[in-house]
Design a protein around this motif. Structure first.
Motif, PDB file in Angstrom:
ATOM      1  N   LEU A 398       0.736  -1.085   0.787  1.00  0.00           N
ATOM      2  CA  LEU A 398       0.484  -0.020  -0.377  1.00  0.00           C
ATOM      3  C   LEU A 398       0.620   1.351  -0.100  1.00  0.00           C
ATOM      4  O   LEU A 398       0.888   2.195  -0.567  1.00  0.00           O
ATOM      5  CB  LEU A 398      -0.627   0.016   0.857  1.00  0.00           C
ATOM      6  N   ALA A 399       1.658   1.371   0.908  1.00  0.00           N
ATOM      7  CA  ALA A 399       2.534   2.736   1.201  1.00  0.00           C
ATOM      8  C   ALA A 399       3.633   2.682  -0.415  1.00  0.00           C
ATOM      9  O   ALA A 399       3.399   3.933  -1.194  1.00  0.00           O
ATOM     10  CB  ALA A 399       3.242   2.866   2.050  1.00  0.00           C
ATOM     11  N   MET A 400       4.227   1.269  -0.758  1.00  0.00           N
ATOM     12  CA  MET A 400       4.511   1.649  -2.011  1.00  0.00           C
ATOM     13  C   MET A 400       3.997   2.595  -3.361  1.00  0.00           C
ATOM     14  O   MET A 400       4.131   3.421  -4.285  1.00  0.00           O
ATOM     15  CB  MET A 400       5.286   0.685  -2.611  1.00  0.00           C
ATOM     16  N   ASN A 401       2.233   2.276  -3.256  1.00  0.00           N
ATOM     17  CA  ASN A 401       2.065   2.419  -4.062  1.00  0.00           C
ATOM     18  C   ASN A 401       0.873   3.815  -4.293  1.00  0.00           C
ATOM     19  O   ASN A 401      -0.294   4.484  -4.508  1.00  0.00           O
ATOM     20  CB  ASN A 401       0.577   1.469  -4.861  1.00  0.00           C
ATOM     21  N   THR A 402       1.266   4.802  -3.226  1.00  0.00           N
ATOM     22  CA  THR A 402       0.771   5.645  -2.106  1.00  0.00           C
ATOM     23  C   THR A 402       1.512   6.899  -2.923  1.00  0.00           C
ATOM     24  O   THR A 402       2.937   7.129  -3.028  1.00  0.00           O
ATOM     25  CB  THR A 402       0.891   6.164  -1.341  1.00  0.00           C
ATOM     26  N   ARG A 403       0.643   8.136  -3.405  1.00  0.00           N
ATOM     27  CA  ARG A 403       1.936   8.883  -4.173  1.00  0.00           C
ATOM     28  C   ARG A 403       2.365   9.967  -3.158  1.00  0.00           C
ATOM     29  O   ARG A 403       1.792  10.023  -1.521  1.00  0.00           O
ATOM     30  CB  ARG A 403       1.099  10.211  -4.967  1.00  0.00           C
ATOM     31  N   CYS A 404       3.466  10.664  -3.268  1.00  0.00           N
ATOM     32  CA  CYS A 404       4.237  11.867  -1.922  1.00  0.00           C
ATOM     33  C   CYS A 404       3.499  12.507  -1.179  1.00  0.00           C
ATOM     34  O   CYS A 404       3.250  12.462  -0.104  1.00  0.00           O
ATOM     35  CB  CYS A 404       5.747  12.208  -2.351  1.00  0.00           C
ATOM     36  N   LEU A 405       2.251  12.748  -1.446  1.00  0.00           N
ATOM     37  CA  LEU A 405       1.567  14.303  -1.410  1.00  0.00           C
ATOM     38  C   LEU A 405       1.154  13.796  -0.589  1.00  0.00           C
ATOM     39  O   LEU A 405       0.872  14.162   0.698  1.00  0.00           O
ATOM     40  CB  LEU A 405       0.933  14.947  -2.373  1.00  0.00           C
ATOM     41  N   PRO A 406      -0.521  12.660  -0.669  1.00  0.00           N
ATOM     42  CA  PRO A 406      -1.173  11.981   0.223  1.00  0.00           C
ATOM     43  C   PRO A 406      -0.990  11.152   1.229  1.00  0.00           C
ATOM     44  O   PRO A 406      -0.737  11.334   2.146  1.00  0.00           O
ATOM     45  CB  PRO A 406      -1.451  10.682  -0.600  1.00  0.00           C
ATOM     46  N   PHE A 407       0.190  10.385   1.217  1.00  0.00           N
ATOM     47  CA  PHE A 407       1.752   9.880   2.197  1.00  0.00           C
ATOM     48  C   PHE A 407       1.629  11.093   2.912  1.00  0.00           C
ATOM     49  O   PHE A 407       1.611  10.472   4.422  1.00  0.00           O
ATOM     50  CB  PHE A 407       2.639   9.395   1.521  1.00  0.00           C
ATOM     51  N   ALA A 408       2.343  12.218   2.899  1.00  0.00           N
ATOM     52  CA  ALA A 408       3.072  13.176   3.794  1.00  0.00           C
ATOM     53  C   ALA A 408       1.805  14.010   4.286  1.00  0.00           C
ATOM     54  O   ALA A 408       1.722  14.028   5.796  1.00  0.00           O
ATOM     55  CB  ALA A 408       3.934  14.247   3.499  1.00  0.00           C
ATOM     56  N   GLN A 409       0.788  13.812   3.600  1.00  0.00           N
ATOM     57  CA  GLN A 409      -0.227  14.451   4.933  1.00  0.00           C
ATOM     58  C   GLN A 409      -1.053  13.169   5.119  1.00  0.00           C
ATOM     59  O   GLN A 409      -1.207  13.783   6.547  1.00  0.00           O
ATOM     60  CB  GLN A 409      -1.312  14.721   3.610  1.00  0.00           C
ATOM     61  N   HIS A 410      -1.131  11.890   5.211  1.00  0.00           N
ATOM     62  CA  HIS A 410      -1.525  11.076   6.287  1.00  0.00           C
ATOM     63  C   HIS A 410      -0.491  11.566   7.578  1.00  0.00           C
ATOM     64  O   HIS A 410      -0.932  10.731   8.990  1.00  0.00           O
ATOM     65  CB  HIS A 410      -1.996   9.716   6.068  1.00  0.00           C
ATOM     66  N   LEU A 411       0.844  11.285   7.480  1.00  0.00           N
ATOM     67  CA  LEU A 411       1.995  11.211   8.041  1.00  0.00           C
ATOM     68  C   LEU A 411       1.489  12.836   9.133  1.00  0.00           C
ATOM     69  O   LEU A 411       1.717  12.416  10.283  1.00  0.00           O
ATOM     70  CB  LEU A 411       3.131  10.842   7.487  1.00  0.00           C
ATOM     71  N   GLU A 412       0.975  14.134   8.756  1.00  0.00           N
ATOM     72  CA  GLU A 412       1.181  14.510   8.984  1.00  0.00           C
ATOM     73  C   GLU A 412       0.052  15.064   9.553  1.00  0.00           C
ATOM     74  O   GLU A 412       0.012  15.743  11.277  1.00  0.00           O
ATOM     75  CB  GLU A 412       1.149  16.107   8.044  1.00  0.00           C
ATOM     76  N   ASN A 432     -11.068   6.827  -0.444  1.00  0.00           N
ATOM     77  CA  ASN A 432     -11.715   6.119  -0.453  1.00  0.00           C
ATOM     78  C   ASN A 432     -10.666   5.571  -2.061  1.00  0.00           C
ATOM     79  O   ASN A 432     -11.798   5.077  -3.169  1.00  0.00           O
ATOM     80  CB  ASN A 432     -12.733   6.602  -1.249  1.00  0.00           C
ATOM     81  N   ASP A 433      -9.586   5.280  -1.815  1.00  0.00           N
ATOM     82  CA  ASP A 433      -9.058   4.281  -2.767  1.00  0.00           C
ATOM     83  C   ASP A 433      -8.526   3.484  -2.200  1.00  0.00           C
ATOM     84  O   ASP A 433      -7.156   3.285  -1.231  1.00  0.00           O
ATOM     85  CB  ASP A 433      -7.596   5.649  -3.890  1.00  0.00           C
ATOM     86  N   PRO A 434      -9.040   2.164  -2.852  1.00  0.00           N
ATOM     87  CA  PRO A 434      -8.356   1.114  -2.012  1.00  0.00           C
ATOM     88  C   PRO A 434      -7.087   0.534  -1.978  1.00  0.00           C
ATOM     89  O   PRO A 434      -6.095  -0.150  -2.459  1.00  0.00           O
ATOM     90  CB  PRO A 434      -9.638   0.229  -2.566  1.00  0.00           C
ATOM     91  N   ASP A 435      -6.093   1.566  -3.411  1.00  0.00           N
ATOM     92  CA  ASP A 435      -4.706   0.760  -3.983  1.00  0.00           C
ATOM     93  C   ASP A 435      -4.121   1.867  -3.452  1.00  0.00           C
ATOM     94  O   ASP A 435      -3.303   1.867  -3.935  1.00  0.00           O
ATOM     95  CB  ASP A 435      -5.050   1.104  -5.168  1.00  0.00           C
ATOM     96  N   SER A 436      -4.320   2.858  -2.644  1.00  0.00           N
ATOM     97  CA  SER A 436      -3.168   3.929  -1.550  1.00  0.00           C
ATOM     98  C   SER A 436      -3.546   3.571   0.270  1.00  0.00           C
ATOM     99  O   SER A 436      -4.634   3.428   0.516  1.00  0.00           O
ATOM    100  CB  SER A 436      -4.060   4.972  -2.242  1.00  0.00           C
ATOM    101  N   LEU A 437      -2.548   4.292   0.765  1.00  0.00           N
ATOM    102  CA  LEU A 437      -2.669   3.987   1.617  1.00  0.00           C
ATOM    103  C   LEU A 437      -3.211   4.827   2.536  1.00  0.00           C
ATOM    104  O   LEU A 437      -3.600   6.194   1.977  1.00  0.00           O
ATOM    105  CB  LEU A 437      -1.263   3.950   2.530  1.00  0.00           C
ATOM    106  N   SER A 438      -4.556   4.075   3.425  1.00  0.00           N
ATOM    107  CA  SER A 438      -5.277   5.652   4.347  1.00  0.00           C
ATOM    108  C   SER A 438      -5.271   5.822   5.667  1.00  0.00           C
ATOM    109  O   SER A 438      -3.998   4.954   5.979  1.00  0.00           O
ATOM    110  CB  SER A 438      -7.001   4.550   4.341  1.00  0.00           C
ATOM    111  N   TYR A 439      -5.661   6.708   6.269  1.00  0.00           N
ATOM    112  CA  TYR A 439      -4.510   7.241   7.753  1.00  0.00           C
ATOM    113  C   TYR A 439      -5.424   6.261   8.466  1.00  0.00           C
ATOM    114  O   TYR A 439      -4.100   6.182   9.374  1.00  0.00           O
ATOM    115  CB  TYR A 439      -5.983   8.556   8.099  1.00  0.00           C
ATOM    116  N   ASP A 440      -6.428   5.411   8.238  1.00  0.00           N
ATOM    117  CA  ASP A 440      -7.116   4.441   9.549  1.00  0.00           C
ATOM    118  C   ASP A 440      -5.590   3.058   9.353  1.00  0.00           C
ATOM    119  O   ASP A 440      -5.289   2.923  10.297  1.00  0.00           O
ATOM    120  CB  ASP A 440      -7.997   3.485   9.430  1.00  0.00           C
ATOM    121  N   GLN A 441      -5.600   2.817   7.535  1.00  0.00           N
ATOM    122  CA  GLN A 441      -5.053   1.958   7.531  1.00  0.00           C
ATOM    123  C   GLN A 441      -2.879   1.833   8.355  1.00  0.00           C
ATOM    124  O   GLN A 441      -1.562   1.355   8.495  1.00  0.00           O
ATOM    125  CB  GLN A 441      -4.176   1.842   6.316  1.00  0.00           C
TER     126      GLN A 441
END
Length: 462
Positions: A398-412, A432-441
């Motif tokens: 999931l993390a490898m398939n997540t773009r940098c901006l949403p990944f960073a936003q979740h960390l923030e 709502n994207d099952p192919d990207s890391l969500s906040y809860d994940q």
């Protein structure tokens, strides 16, 4: 009987004898081929039987013996095969260079060089190694061109890793990154970098033309005095000499300098001392293996998924246009030429790195096959990966398939003490994207998901 008749009779006898000899030789040759073929077949059957026995024995081992996590020294035997990718190498031995040293990290993120993949690697590495990221305040929805304290997220004045887009500021980063950080960046051949950036940032809307190449020609005509009489470049952000600008080069100082080439040479000399390592996009996988050795990383740390490839590839064909792009990219070209040479000197000092590169590429291909089942239209006219069902609860896939901006936003959102629970819930609602890391994940999934172990197990089952 006449002499002529005797000669004819003798000739026929010699012909029959020679024919019989040839038949015997052919039979001997055929028997020899058959013997060799039988021997080879027997040997192959023996090896296959031994290989199957090894795989069965390996697959029946307890889980703790099969572990391939980064803290294990266990090596797997020969893996099985499947129909999608070639055979995996044995479990990777974690080889490190003589200069391997655990240090904090400053990555200078350059434009259209593959730098987002490296940022993704560093974001994942921070999560699995328990290292903190220096991030902007939530939500960092825009790119910052300069660094300042008020732009950072609340509650974290110091961190272990910085890998976000920003114009390099050594004083600022040194004050906010712990210890003695290693500094590195990545550069790309300036002509191909320009073409990629021109397409990605949709510069054709400013210079409309019948074709992509004609649009670039119009751009070049509009900037004929750039770097000769003017440092200002309209519509050039993230496009012209952007890698040098990302590293802190000042175009105004260059144009105003009485000796421009000395000014450029001094910058390159200073950059050579400042950055401990400069990677090269055209040799991306080799760059990652070199980075792994320098940062004391493990193979699983540098895995990545290929994604965001352009659906339509814009190209430039005319040699004159390519040459003109090279001229306007003069600063980046000088920078690239210097650090391309230093890159190969670094590689030349690394024993066994090409063998390690081949192993890494095999493993990364197998990971792509394990995590990804297809593609879909994505952002900025690119293809994005569709993850396999088994990958949608695996942190690494999931993390490898997540773009940098949403990944960073979740960390923030997780780490910024100024973020409210209402804001976090809004972020959850947008996931709502099952192919990207969500906040809860991000919050709940185990970070060390032993991806290579799962890949090997999957291959053995097949």
């Amino acid at each position: 009987m006449s002499p002529a008749s005797t000669l004819t009779s003798d000739s026929r006898m010699y012909e029959r004898t020679l024919h019989q000899i040839l038949l015997v030789l052919r039979r001997i040759k055929c028997l020899t081929y058959c013997a060799v073929l039988i021997t080879l077949t027997t040997l192959i059957l023996y090896l296959v039987r031994e290989h199957i026995a090894d795989c069965r024995e390996l697959y029946n081992q307890p889980q703790h013996q099969l572990s391939l996590n980064k803290h294990s020294n266990v090596e797997l035997g020969k893996p099985g095969f499947d129909a999608t990718v070639e055979a995996l190498p044995p479990a990777p031995r974690e080889r490190r260079g003589d200069r391997c040293e655990k240090r904090s990290i400053i990555f200078t993120k350059t434009h259209k060089t593959g730098s987002s993949t490296i940022t993704n690697i560093l974001l994942r590495y921070g999560e699995t190694a328990g290292l903190s990221q220096l991030l902007y305040s939530y939500p960092s929805s825009t790119e910052y061109r300069s660094l300042a304290d008020f732009k950072l997220m609340a509650g974290r004045p110091m961190a272990d890793i910085f890998s976000q887009h920003a114009m390099y500021n050594d004083e600022f980063l040194t004050a906010h990154i712990r210890g003695n950080p290693i500094r590195f960046t990545i550069l790309r051949s300036p002509v191909s970098q320009f073409i990629s950036a021109y397409s990605f940032f949709n510069k054709t809307k400013h210079y409309p033309a019948n074709t992509f190449e004609e649009s670039i020609k119009a751009f070049l005509r509009a900037h004929s005095q750039y770097l000769t009489k003017s440092w200002f470049c309209k519509n050039c952000q993230n496009l012209v000499n952007s890698n040098a600008i990302d590293m802190g080069f000042r175009m105004e100082g260059y144009v105003k300098s009485p000796n421009r080439e000395d000014y450029l040479s001094e910058f390159i000399s200073a950059a050579d001392k400042k950055w401990d390592l400069v990677l090269i996009t055209e040799h991306f996988d080799l760059s990652l293996v070199l980075l792994k050795r320098r940062l004391c990383l493990h193979t699983e740390d540098i895995l990545y998924l290929k994604s965001l490839e352009r659906i339509k590839r814009d190209t430039v064909e005319e040699p004159y246009t390519l040459a003109r792009i090279g001229e306007i990219q003069h600063i980046d070209q000088a920078l690239y030429d210097h650090f391309n040479a230093t890159f190969w000197r670094e590689v030349g000092n690394e024993e066994g790195i090409m063998e390690e590169l081949a192993e890494f590429q095999q493993l990364n291909k197998a990971v792509q096959s394990f995590c990804v089942q297809g593609s879909k239209r994505g952002y900025h006219g690119t293809y994005e990966n569709v993850l396999a069902p088994r990958a949608r609860d695996n942190f690494q896939c999931l993390a490898m398939n997540t773009r940098c901006l949403p990944f960073a936003q979740h960390l923030e959102a997780r780490d910024d003490i100024a973020v409210t629970e209402e804001q976090r819930q809004e972020l959850r609602d947008q996931d709502n994207d099952p192919d990207s890391l969500s906040y809860d994940q991000l919050v709940s999934l185990p970070k060390d998901s032993h991806l290579l172990e799962l890949v090997y197990r999957s291959r053995l089952k097949n």
